[in-house]
Design an enzyme around this catalytic site. Structure first.
Site, PDB file in Angstrom:
ATOM      1  N   ASP A  67       0.818  -1.211   0.000  1.00  0.00           N
ATOM      2  CA  ASP A  67       0.000   0.000   0.000  1.00  0.00           C
ATOM      3  C   ASP A  67       0.853   1.264   0.000  1.00  0.00           C
ATOM      4  O   ASP A  67       2.074   1.218   0.138  1.00  0.00           O
ATOM      5  CB  ASP A  67      -0.958   0.020   1.208  1.00  0.00           C
ATOM      6  CG  ASP A  67      -0.331  -0.576   2.461  1.00  0.00           C
ATOM      7  OD1 ASP A  67       0.859  -0.313   2.704  1.00  0.00           O
ATOM      8  OD2 ASP A  67      -1.024  -1.310   3.178  1.00  0.00           O
ATOM      9  N   ASN A 136      -8.442  -5.693  14.023  1.00  0.00           N
ATOM     10  CA  ASN A 136      -9.774  -6.020  13.511  1.00  0.00           C
ATOM     11  C   ASN A 136      -9.705  -6.982  12.326  1.00  0.00           C
ATOM     12  O   ASN A 136     -10.702  -7.198  11.640  1.00  0.00           O
ATOM     13  CB  ASN A 136     -10.528  -4.750  13.115  1.00  0.00           C
ATOM     14  CG  ASN A 136      -9.872  -4.007  11.961  1.00  0.00           C
ATOM     15  OD1 ASN A 136      -8.797  -4.388  11.491  1.00  0.00           O
ATOM     16  ND2 ASN A 136     -10.497  -2.931  11.503  1.00  0.00           N
ATOM     17  N   HIS A 138      -7.745  -6.670   9.577  1.00  0.00           N
ATOM     18  CA  HIS A 138      -7.441  -6.140   8.252  1.00  0.00           C
ATOM     19  C   HIS A 138      -6.054  -6.579   7.785  1.00  0.00           C
ATOM     20  O   HIS A 138      -5.148  -6.779   8.592  1.00  0.00           O
ATOM     21  CB  HIS A 138      -7.586  -4.612   8.206  1.00  0.00           C
ATOM     22  CG  HIS A 138      -6.489  -3.850   8.888  1.00  0.00           C
ATOM     23  ND1 HIS A 138      -6.672  -3.184  10.086  1.00  0.00           N
ATOM     24  CD2 HIS A 138      -5.195  -3.625   8.542  1.00  0.00           C
ATOM     25  CE1 HIS A 138      -5.553  -2.584  10.440  1.00  0.00           C
ATOM     26  NE2 HIS A 138      -4.633  -2.851   9.523  1.00  0.00           N
TER      27      HIS A 138
END
Length: 247
Positions: A67, A136, A138
């Site tokens: 990313d 969470n 991700h």
């Protein structure tokens, strides 16, 4: 899935770096998918040390970033291009043209996402994808609810993600609101995946993964459908009462 439980984060980093070096020996032109953030820093440090000590030739290795923030120039100290340059390319004196990173300054972000997918394909795909996991679940910036068939795309960063990353900036207002991230289906095309998890805050995500079911609300669980995944997890993050029989 091969589950390797270790006592400390340092042991996790050492184990992961050895696995990467082993892959590099098998294939000197390795295409390595690289994660950012705090979790893999120790792995990169150990990898750099191993390469130097063993005098390995890594000049043909290429890296593919998971990313990049939208709006940050490459030379910004919190850009992910700068991150991988600092932790890998600079200490090993690697040619920067071997680093593939999304262009967060592109005027056409959708076109940039398509270009990045094509760039990965032009490399022949990722041989080994290094991943961390969020509390969470991700992976990359693929938050809960992200379609499992997603390709590289632009994401609006959640407030919790921006808060978590604010420690790297002077103020939360400086944290970008968008990022380009490799999609879940693109991650799943990697030939091998190496997932790192450490810290008690990752316990729920690790439990969800080891439960064996794929759940869109826990993106990391998609890895249950991949044929070659190694999870290196510290004892404090491995909260399951199941035995290591997930291989």
């Amino acid at each position: 899935m091969n589950v390797v439980t270790v006592k400390t984060k340092e042991e996790m980093s050492a184990t992961a770096s050895k696995l990467i070096v082993d892959k590099l020996r098998q294939k000197p032109e390795l295409v390595l998918g690289v994660a950012t953030g705090g979790t893999p820093i120790g792995t990169y440090e150990e990898f750099v040390d191993r390469v130097k000590q063993e005098e390995l030739d890594v000049s043909s290795m290429r890296t593919v970033n998971l990313d990049e923030y939208v709006g940050l120039p490459r030379d910004h100290e919190e850009s992910y291009w700068h991150y991988i340059y600092t932790h890998l390319y600079k200490p090993l004196k690697l040619p920067v043209e071997n680093a593939f990173v999304p262009d967060g300054l592109s005027r056409d972000l959708e076109a940039e996402c398509n270009r990045y997918e094509e760039a990965i394909e032009s490399l022949g795909g990722v041989d080994l994808q290094l991943l961390g996991v969020g509390r969470n679940g991700h992976i990359g910036f693929n938050e809960p609810g992200t379609p499992m068939d997603s390709r590289t795309h632009v994401v609006e960063l959640t407030e919790s993600t921006r808060q978590a990353n604010a420690r790297f900036f002077n103020d939360i207002e400086e944290v970008p609101t968008q990022a380009i991230t490799v999609g879940i289906s693109t991650i799943m095309k990697s030939r091998s995946i190496l997932l790192l998890a450490s810290g008690q805050e990752k316990c729920a995500a690790v439990e969800a993964l080891l439960d064996g079911k794929v759940d869109i609300e826990w993106p990391v669980t998609i890895l249950n459908g991949h044929p070659d995944v190694t999870l290196i997890v510290t004892e404090d993050a491995y909260c399951s009462d199941k035995e290591d029989d997930h291989a």
